[in-house]
Design a protein around this motif. Structure first.
Motif, PDB file in Angstrom:
ATOM      1  N   ARG A 194      38.412  59.304  36.348  1.00  0.00           N
ATOM      2  CA  ARG A 194      37.973  59.512  34.719  1.00  0.00           C
ATOM      3  C   ARG A 194      37.828  61.166  34.431  1.00  0.00           C
ATOM      4  O   ARG A 194      37.138  62.011  35.246  1.00  0.00           O
ATOM      5  CB  ARG A 194      37.295  58.453  34.260  1.00  0.00           C
ATOM      6  CG  ARG A 194      36.878  58.623  31.908  1.00  0.00           C
ATOM      7  CD  ARG A 194      35.970  58.123  32.188  1.00  0.00           C
ATOM      8  NE  ARG A 194      36.247  56.498  31.921  1.00  0.00           N
ATOM      9  CZ  ARG A 194      36.845  56.574  31.130  1.00  0.00           C
ATOM     10  NH1 ARG A 194      37.492  56.770  30.501  1.00  0.00           N
ATOM     11  NH2 ARG A 194      37.638  55.013  31.922  1.00  0.00           N
ATOM     12  N   GLN A 195      39.130  61.480  32.955  1.00  0.00           N
ATOM     13  CA  GLN A 195      38.768  63.176  33.126  1.00  0.00           C
ATOM     14  C   GLN A 195      38.660  62.927  31.037  1.00  0.00           C
ATOM     15  O   GLN A 195      39.663  62.295  31.284  1.00  0.00           O
ATOM     16  CB  GLN A 195      39.667  63.912  33.723  1.00  0.00           C
ATOM     17  CG  GLN A 195      41.720  63.644  33.208  1.00  0.00           C
ATOM     18  CD  GLN A 195      42.139  64.441  33.656  1.00  0.00           C
ATOM     19  OE1 GLN A 195      41.791  65.658  33.476  1.00  0.00           O
ATOM     20  NE2 GLN A 195      42.967  64.025  34.745  1.00  0.00           N
ATOM     21  N   VAL A 196      38.534  64.053  30.852  1.00  0.00           N
ATOM     22  CA  VAL A 196      38.801  64.369  29.112  1.00  0.00           C
ATOM     23  C   VAL A 196      39.631  65.529  29.617  1.00  0.00           C
ATOM     24  O   VAL A 196      39.481  66.694  29.966  1.00  0.00           O
ATOM     25  CB  VAL A 196      37.564  64.728  29.066  1.00  0.00           C
ATOM     26  CG1 VAL A 196      37.497  65.361  27.474  1.00  0.00           C
ATOM     27  CG2 VAL A 196      36.138  63.989  28.979  1.00  0.00           C
ATOM     28  N   ARG A 197      41.019  65.346  29.039  1.00  0.00           N
ATOM     29  CA  ARG A 197      41.879  66.474  28.830  1.00  0.00           C
ATOM     30  C   ARG A 197      41.592  67.685  28.192  1.00  0.00           C
ATOM     31  O   ARG A 197      41.239  66.956  26.628  1.00  0.00           O
ATOM     32  CB  ARG A 197      42.695  65.790  28.651  1.00  0.00           C
ATOM     33  CG  ARG A 197      43.579  64.849  28.955  1.00  0.00           C
ATOM     34  CD  ARG A 197      44.549  65.488  30.875  1.00  0.00           C
ATOM     35  NE  ARG A 197      44.783  64.239  31.131  1.00  0.00           N
ATOM     36  CZ  ARG A 197      45.865  64.202  30.824  1.00  0.00           C
ATOM     37  NH1 ARG A 197      47.129  63.877  29.856  1.00  0.00           N
ATOM     38  NH2 ARG A 197      46.609  63.041  32.109  1.00  0.00           N
ATOM     39  N   SER A 203      40.023  60.999  26.383  1.00  0.00           N
ATOM     40  CA  SER A 203      39.490  60.465  28.109  1.00  0.00           C
ATOM     41  C   SER A 203      40.378  59.782  28.787  1.00  0.00           C
ATOM     42  O   SER A 203      40.759  58.941  27.538  1.00  0.00           O
ATOM     43  CB  SER A 203      38.142  60.047  27.651  1.00  0.00           C
ATOM     44  OG  SER A 203      37.569  59.157  28.735  1.00  0.00           O
ATOM     45  N   VAL A 204      40.623  60.256  29.681  1.00  0.00           N
ATOM     46  CA  VAL A 204      41.979  59.638  30.237  1.00  0.00           C
ATOM     47  C   VAL A 204      41.627  58.835  32.055  1.00  0.00           C
ATOM     48  O   VAL A 204      40.453  59.438  32.671  1.00  0.00           O
ATOM     49  CB  VAL A 204      42.940  59.679  30.311  1.00  0.00           C
ATOM     50  CG1 VAL A 204      43.824  60.329  28.703  1.00  0.00           C
ATOM     51  CG2 VAL A 204      42.879  61.042  31.562  1.00  0.00           C
ATOM     52  N   SER A 208      46.167  55.997  33.966  1.00  0.00           N
ATOM     53  CA  SER A 208      46.451  56.244  32.029  1.00  0.00           C
ATOM     54  C   SER A 208      48.132  57.065  32.078  1.00  0.00           C
ATOM     55  O   SER A 208      48.556  57.933  32.571  1.00  0.00           O
ATOM     56  CB  SER A 208      45.639  56.839  31.799  1.00  0.00           C
ATOM     57  OG  SER A 208      45.689  57.084  30.060  1.00  0.00           O
ATOM     58  N   LYS A 209      49.046  56.554  30.871  1.00  0.00           N
ATOM     59  CA  LYS A 209      50.000  56.759  31.026  1.00  0.00           C
ATOM     60  C   LYS A 209      49.914  58.288  29.350  1.00  0.00           C
ATOM     61  O   LYS A 209      51.150  58.789  29.035  1.00  0.00           O
ATOM     62  CB  LYS A 209      51.062  56.448  30.508  1.00  0.00           C
ATOM     63  CG  LYS A 209      51.374  55.245  32.331  1.00  0.00           C
ATOM     64  CD  LYS A 209      52.892  53.879  32.046  1.00  0.00           C
ATOM     65  CE  LYS A 209      52.981  53.304  33.032  1.00  0.00           C
ATOM     66  NZ  LYS A 209      53.882  52.356  32.768  1.00  0.00           N
ATOM     67  N   HIS A 210      48.527  59.016  29.427  1.00  0.00           N
ATOM     68  CA  HIS A 210      48.820  59.693  28.322  1.00  0.00           C
ATOM     69  C   HIS A 210      49.333  60.485  28.262  1.00  0.00           C
ATOM     70  O   HIS A 210      49.703  61.454  29.201  1.00  0.00           O
ATOM     71  CB  HIS A 210      47.226  59.407  27.907  1.00  0.00           C
ATOM     72  CG  HIS A 210      47.261  60.167  26.524  1.00  0.00           C
ATOM     73  ND1 HIS A 210      47.306  60.203  26.100  1.00  0.00           N
ATOM     74  CD2 HIS A 210      46.645  62.014  27.042  1.00  0.00           C
ATOM     75  CE1 HIS A 210      46.293  61.475  25.493  1.00  0.00           C
ATOM     76  NE2 HIS A 210      46.419  62.281  25.555  1.00  0.00           N
ATOM     77  N   GLU A 211      50.264  61.017  26.955  1.00  0.00           N
ATOM     78  CA  GLU A 211      50.380  62.375  26.664  1.00  0.00           C
ATOM     79  C   GLU A 211      49.973  62.931  25.442  1.00  0.00           C
ATOM     80  O   GLU A 211      49.871  62.449  24.798  1.00  0.00           O
ATOM     81  CB  GLU A 211      52.149  62.247  26.896  1.00  0.00           C
ATOM     82  CG  GLU A 211      53.125  61.733  28.150  1.00  0.00           C
ATOM     83  CD  GLU A 211      54.575  61.765  27.370  1.00  0.00           C
ATOM     84  OE1 GLU A 211      54.704  62.916  27.612  1.00  0.00           O
ATOM     85  OE2 GLU A 211      55.443  60.601  27.846  1.00  0.00           O
ATOM     86  N   CYS A 212      48.800  64.572  25.495  1.00  0.00           N
ATOM     87  CA  CYS A 212      48.392  65.515  25.260  1.00  0.00           C
ATOM     88  C   CYS A 212      49.669  65.760  23.662  1.00  0.00           C
ATOM     89  O   CYS A 212      50.433  65.418  23.959  1.00  0.00           O
ATOM     90  CB  CYS A 212      48.253  66.429  25.564  1.00  0.00           C
ATOM     91  SG  CYS A 212      46.884  65.883  26.767  1.00  0.00           S
TER      92      CYS A 212
END
Length: 214
Positions: A194-197, A203-204, A208-212
């Motif tokens: 886990r990290q916070v972009r 938080s991802v 995760s496939k999150h894109e900022c």
């Protein structure tokens, strides 16, 4: 039944079978190259003698709760968990260490003997295991006594917060911070999971496939 047998290392009958089982289990979780030899019952005498001497455990009358407690106190970098036969709901002993290095043993009541579990899910015929409370389950399981930042159990208490600059996260205390460097989620350290972009403060997790900003 054959799958279950492959998930358990049977320790040859011996007075110090509990110590033998712990040595084999430790070699497995640490990737010790002597693990295979230990599984075959070779080279165990010296490490077993050293463990007994260092822990102060006396196995002349077998190994019960007191002996397990002494071993756990000495092996503080590991957590000893002993199942009472192939019963997922019955722990004979569960050490209070939060270590990710778990030494899973099974106590054979019929033969009054300890053996090593090398595949917990295989031995217990369950699909998954909760990283927070070691509960084995097939479908859904909810555990709410885990520290949210580090997944330690019981939840950490707030003390002097500590910041992880690697993945931009804050932890409740020094202990909470150290937990996230050793405990794992789905095979990855919490620090890796886990990290916070920094770009969007989102938080991802590692999958995760999150894109900022999208």
């Amino acid at each position: 039944m054959s799958a279950i047998k492959k998930s358990i290392v049977t320790v040859k009958a011996a007075l110090n079978c509990l110590a033998y089982a712990l040595i084999i289990a430790m070699a497995r979780v640490t990737g010790d190259p002597t693990y295979q030899s230990y599984k075959d019952g070779k080279g165990l005498k010296k490490p077993v003698e050293d463990l007994l001497k260092a822990s102060g455990a006396d196995l002349s009358n077998g190994g019960g709760f007191e002996e397990l407690r002494r071993f756990q106190d000495h092996l503080s970098d590991n957590q000893i968990i002993v199942f009472d036969d192939l019963n997922t709901d019955r722990f004979m002993f569960s050490g209070n260490s939060r270590s990710a290095k778990k030494l899973h043993l099974i106590y054979d009541r019929d033969n009054e003997h300890y053996n090593v579990i090398i595949s917990l899910k295989g031995a217990m015929a369950k699909k998954d295991i909760c990283s927070g409370c070691d509960t084995l389950y097939d479908n859904k399981h909810k555990f709410d006594k885990v520290c949210s930042p580090c997944i330690g159990t019981p939840p950490c208490t707030k003390d002097q917060a500590k910041y992880c600059s690697t993945h931009n996260r804050r932890f409740l205390s020094e202990k909470c911070f150290q937990n996230h460097l050793t405990l794992k989620v789905k095979g990855k350290l919490v620090c890796q999971w886990r990290q916070v972009r920094r770009n969007c403060n989102y938080s991802v997790t590692a999958d995760s496939k999150h894109e900022c900003f999208k």
